[in-house]
Design an enzyme around this catalytic site. Structure first.
Site, PDB file in Angstrom:
ATOM      1  N   LEU A  80      44.636  98.234 105.158  1.00 29.15           N
ATOM      2  CA  LEU A  80      44.415  96.801 105.006  1.00 29.15           C
ATOM      3  C   LEU A  80      45.250  95.965 105.974  1.00 29.15           C
ATOM      4  O   LEU A  80      44.921  94.808 106.227  1.00 29.15           O
ATOM      5  CB  LEU A  80      44.673  96.371 103.565  1.00 29.15           C
ATOM      6  CG  LEU A  80      43.681  96.947 102.554  1.00 29.15           C
ATOM      7  CD1 LEU A  80      44.069  96.554 101.147  1.00 29.15           C
ATOM      8  CD2 LEU A  80      42.268  96.529 102.858  1.00 29.15           C
ATOM      9  N   GLY A 102      45.342  96.170 109.086  1.00 31.58           N
ATOM     10  CA  GLY A 102      44.560  95.846 110.271  1.00 31.58           C
ATOM     11  C   GLY A 102      43.113  95.507 109.987  1.00 31.58           C
ATOM     12  O   GLY A 102      42.316  95.378 110.899  1.00 31.58           O
ATOM     13  N   HIS A 103      42.750  95.377 108.717  1.00 32.38           N
ATOM     14  CA  HIS A 103      41.345  95.138 108.366  1.00 32.38           C
ATOM     15  C   HIS A 103      41.243  94.079 107.289  1.00 32.38           C
ATOM     16  O   HIS A 103      41.216  94.399 106.105  1.00 32.38           O
ATOM     17  CB  HIS A 103      40.700  96.421 107.869  1.00 32.38           C
ATOM     18  CG  HIS A 103      39.208  96.382 107.883  1.00 32.38           C
ATOM     19  ND1 HIS A 103      38.472  96.016 106.781  1.00 32.38           N
ATOM     20  CD2 HIS A 103      38.310  96.658 108.852  1.00 32.38           C
ATOM     21  CE1 HIS A 103      37.181  96.096 107.073  1.00 32.38           C
ATOM     22  NE2 HIS A 103      37.060  96.480 108.319  1.00 32.38           N
ATOM     23  N   PHE A 104      41.183  92.961 107.562  1.00 37.21           N
ATOM     24  CA  PHE A 104      41.271  92.167 108.777  1.00 37.21           C
ATOM     25  C   PHE A 104      42.552  91.345 108.715  1.00 37.21           C
ATOM     26  O   PHE A 104      42.886  90.870 107.644  1.00 37.21           O
ATOM     27  CB  PHE A 104      40.081  91.211 108.878  1.00 37.21           C
ATOM     28  CG  PHE A 104      38.783  91.865 109.205  1.00 37.21           C
ATOM     29  CD1 PHE A 104      38.533  92.363 110.470  1.00 37.21           C
ATOM     30  CD2 PHE A 104      37.795  91.991 108.253  1.00 37.21           C
ATOM     31  CE1 PHE A 104      37.315  92.931 110.784  1.00 37.21           C
ATOM     32  CE2 PHE A 104      36.575  92.570 108.561  1.00 37.21           C
ATOM     33  CZ  PHE A 104      36.335  93.047 109.830  1.00 37.21           C
ATOM     34  N   LEU A 147      40.365  93.102 103.723  1.00 34.01           N
ATOM     35  CA  LEU A 147      39.101  93.604 103.185  1.00 34.01           C
ATOM     36  C   LEU A 147      39.130  95.128 103.240  1.00 34.01           C
ATOM     37  O   LEU A 147      39.479  95.709 104.269  1.00 34.01           O
ATOM     38  CB  LEU A 147      37.917  93.124 104.030  1.00 34.01           C
ATOM     39  CG  LEU A 147      37.733  91.632 104.238  1.00 34.01           C
ATOM     40  CD1 LEU A 147      36.596  91.374 105.214  1.00 34.01           C
ATOM     41  CD2 LEU A 147      37.469  90.948 102.917  1.00 34.01           C
TER      42      LEU A 147
END
Length: 172
Positions: free
Chosen positions: A63, A65-67, A72
């Site tokens: 999480l 790096g996403h986003f 998400l």
């Protein structure tokens, strides 16, 4: 004779006791941190269907790096949860045949995700969500098995998928 709908209980198909713990799942799957995704299996009918829990926490490294700015849970990891649950389904069947128990050291039987036939993402999954993963096996052709799966948060279905997975046989 038709099968019950995905996730539907029947009188002749009770859930597996208290389910399977993470330690039990680890005996069925070769996956380890950070790719060991299922927290608990709620019910399993070896060779046929299962239901599991995946808790989404903000401390999950994916999480970060996403986003950035809005965490998400990646949809592709929900698909992988279904694939891992499929491995629990056929791993528990192999364990039952070998030992009479739902759990045994059968992780070497786990094959690969062979095909994602369809995946639909219907809503985002966020930290704090508890995702219920359901998988049901379909027709087999040799070592290939079709799987229908879904992920839900509360009453909302957040993802549906149809996959093909492989199972390595005992001689491999």
């Amino acid at each position: 004779m038709s099968s019950p709908a995905l996730g539907q209980q029947t009188a002749d198909r009770p859930p597996a006791g208290d389910g399977l713990t993470a330690d039990d799942i680890a005996r069925l799957l070769p996956h380890r941190y950070p790719f060991f995704l299922l927290d608990k299996v709620i019910s399993v009918e070896p060779g046929v269907r299962a239901e599991a829990i995946k808790n989404i926490t903000s401390s999950d490294p994916v999480l970060a790096g996403h986003f950035p700015g809005r965490m998400l849970y990646p949809g592709v990891l929900l698909v992988e949860c279904v694939a891992q649950l499929a491995a629990v389904i056929y791993g528990s069947a192999a364990a039952s045949r070998a030992t009479g128990e739902l759990v045994a050291d059968v992780a070497d039987r786990v094959g690969y995700l062979a095909e994602i036939k369809q995946a639909k993402f219907l809503r985002t999954v966020l930290p704090g969500d508890q995702v219920v993963i359901r998988a049901h096996t379909g027709p087999r052709m040799g070592s290939l098995m079709s799987v229908t799966g879904q992920a839900s948060v509360g009453r909302d279905v957040v993802m549906t998928t149809r996959l093909v997975v492989t199972e390595r046989n005992e001689s491999e």
